[in-house]
Write a protein that holds these residues in place. Structure first.
Motif, PDB file in Angstrom:
ATOM      1  N   PRO A  11       0.822  -1.231   0.000  1.00  0.00           N
ATOM      2  CA  PRO A  11       0.000   0.000   0.000  1.00  0.00           C
ATOM      3  C   PRO A  11       0.846   1.267   0.000  1.00  0.00           C
ATOM      4  O   PRO A  11       0.490   2.255  -0.627  1.00  0.00           O
ATOM      5  N   ALA A  12       1.998   1.259   0.684  1.00  0.00           N
ATOM      6  CA  ALA A  12       2.828   2.463   0.752  1.00  0.00           C
ATOM      7  C   ALA A  12       3.354   2.846  -0.622  1.00  0.00           C
ATOM      8  O   ALA A  12       3.395   4.017  -0.998  1.00  0.00           O
ATOM      9  N   ARG A  14       1.977   2.110  -3.504  1.00  0.00           N
ATOM     10  CA  ARG A  14       0.853   2.596  -4.314  1.00  0.00           C
ATOM     11  C   ARG A  14       0.538   4.052  -3.990  1.00  0.00           C
ATOM     12  O   ARG A  14       0.313   4.859  -4.882  1.00  0.00           O
ATOM     13  N   SER A  15       0.538   4.373  -2.715  1.00  0.00           N
ATOM     14  CA  SER A  15       0.224   5.756  -2.313  1.00  0.00           C
ATOM     15  C   SER A  15       1.297   6.716  -2.826  1.00  0.00           C
ATOM     16  O   SER A  15       0.984   7.821  -3.323  1.00  0.00           O
ATOM     17  N   PHE A  16       2.549   6.313  -2.737  1.00  0.00           N
ATOM     18  CA  PHE A  16       3.645   7.157  -3.210  1.00  0.00           C
ATOM     19  C   PHE A  16       3.545   7.384  -4.714  1.00  0.00           C
ATOM     20  O   PHE A  16       3.752   8.486  -5.217  1.00  0.00           O
ATOM     21  N   THR A  17       3.182   6.307  -5.439  1.00  0.00           N
ATOM     22  CA  THR A  17       3.066   6.416  -6.898  1.00  0.00           C
ATOM     23  C   THR A  17       1.942   7.362  -7.285  1.00  0.00           C
ATOM     24  O   THR A  17       2.093   8.220  -8.164  1.00  0.00           O
ATOM     25  N   LEU A  18       0.804   7.231  -6.597  1.00  0.00           N
ATOM     26  CA  LEU A  18      -0.329   8.110  -6.894  1.00  0.00           C
ATOM     27  C   LEU A  18       0.011   9.561  -6.556  1.00  0.00           C
ATOM     28  O   LEU A  18      -0.332  10.495  -7.294  1.00  0.00           O
ATOM     29  N   ALA A  19       0.720   9.796  -5.424  1.00  0.00           N
ATOM     30  CA  ALA A  19       1.096  11.156  -5.032  1.00  0.00           C
ATOM     31  C   ALA A  19       2.075  11.761  -6.024  1.00  0.00           C
ATOM     32  O   ALA A  19       1.982  12.957  -6.376  1.00  0.00           O
TER      33      ALA A  19
END
Length: 285
Positions: A11-12, A14-19
């Protein structure tokens, strides 16, 4: 069925990629549509100002509470330190005032119109005679500076006295107010001569042997006559302040205020000159 490739990433990540993607999109929008983004950014900033102020409130409140919670001893120590600093500054100011006054006195001695002949030596008063009944000063110039017995001592107002003893580094000066001192004078207005003697009071001299019928008034200036060649002629001595004429007596009682500052002065002038009575015939006529 084919599985989602993002489901295998933590999840971390994925969140970094989206940000990261969102950042690039916002940067592109800010660069491409700057005229539209600037008002929006300003509006958002104003909207968040109350939040910033609320967030800083705990810090400001903490500082305020710490100031209010100072102990009485600490406040007393601070007050004592401030008072000590104020006292030091006042002492420094007094010294500066004294230096300024001393500078003024020295300028007065250097620029005095009384010194018209010979040379002069500025000396400092370093003491008084041990006998409280005598009016004698000690100056810091002596035989090594060629000071001699009998020399006249002046300030910027007039004659103060005369050197009576000389030592290698100092000299004793008898003031006009000493009871054993006398000086020959003449009245500036009329030219009449007389003797002015000391009374032991630095603020009062006495003019002796003046007849009751003499033409003398309160306010008359007395100057040295040069008779006896003890003092140079033509230097201010004093001013008549009171006259008492006695019907039964032959002479009047006349009080004279010395023009020179006999008390409180720090510097004096030692005059080097031949008696003016030898140079001015009218003084002995």
């Amino acid at each position: 069925m084919q599985s989602n490739i993002f489901s295998r990433q933590p999840p971390a990540i994925r969140s970094f990629t989206l940000a990261l993607i969102a950042c690039f999109v916002l940067i592109f929008i800010n660069w491409r549509y700057e005229d539209y983004v600037t008002p929006v950014r300003s509006l958002v900033h104003r909207a968040f100002n109350p939040i910033y102020a609320l967030a800083s409130y705990p810090v400001l409140s903490g500082d305020w509470f710490r100031q209010q919670s100072k102990s009485e001893d600490q406040l007393r120590r601070e007050n004592t330190a401030i008072r000590a600093e104020l006292l030091q500054n006042r002492v420094r100011l007094q010294k500066l005032s004294e230096l300024s006054a001393e500078n003024t006195r020295l300028r007065g001695l250097l620029n005095t119109p009384l010194i018209i002949d010979g040379r002069m030596l500025i000396s400092e008063v370093i003491g008084t005679d041990t006998d409280p009944l005598r009016q004698i000063l000690i100056i810091n110039k002596g035989r090594l500076e060629q000071v001699k017995t009998g020399q006249t001592i002046l300030d910027d107002k007039g004659i103060m006295g005369q050197v009576i003893d000389v030592y290698p580094h100092s000299a004793r000066v008898m003031l006009l107010s000493d009871k054993e001192h006398a000086i020959s004078v003449r009245i500036e207005r009329t030219g009449m001569r007389g003797i002015v003697a000391g009374t032991g009071d630095s603020g009062r001299l006495a003019m002796q042997y003046v007849p009751n019928t003499a033409d003398i008034k309160v306010g008359d200036r007395l100057i040295s006559s040069g008779l006896g060649e003890q003092f140079p002629a033509g230097y201010p001595v004093g001013m008549v302040t009171a006259i008492a004429r006695h019907g039964a007596g032959e002479f009047a009682s006349i009080d004279v205020k010395p023009l020179a500052q006999l008390e409180g002065g720090h510097h004096v002038v030692v005059l080097f000159s031949e008696p003016l009575a030898l140079e001015q015939p009218y003084a002995t006529s």
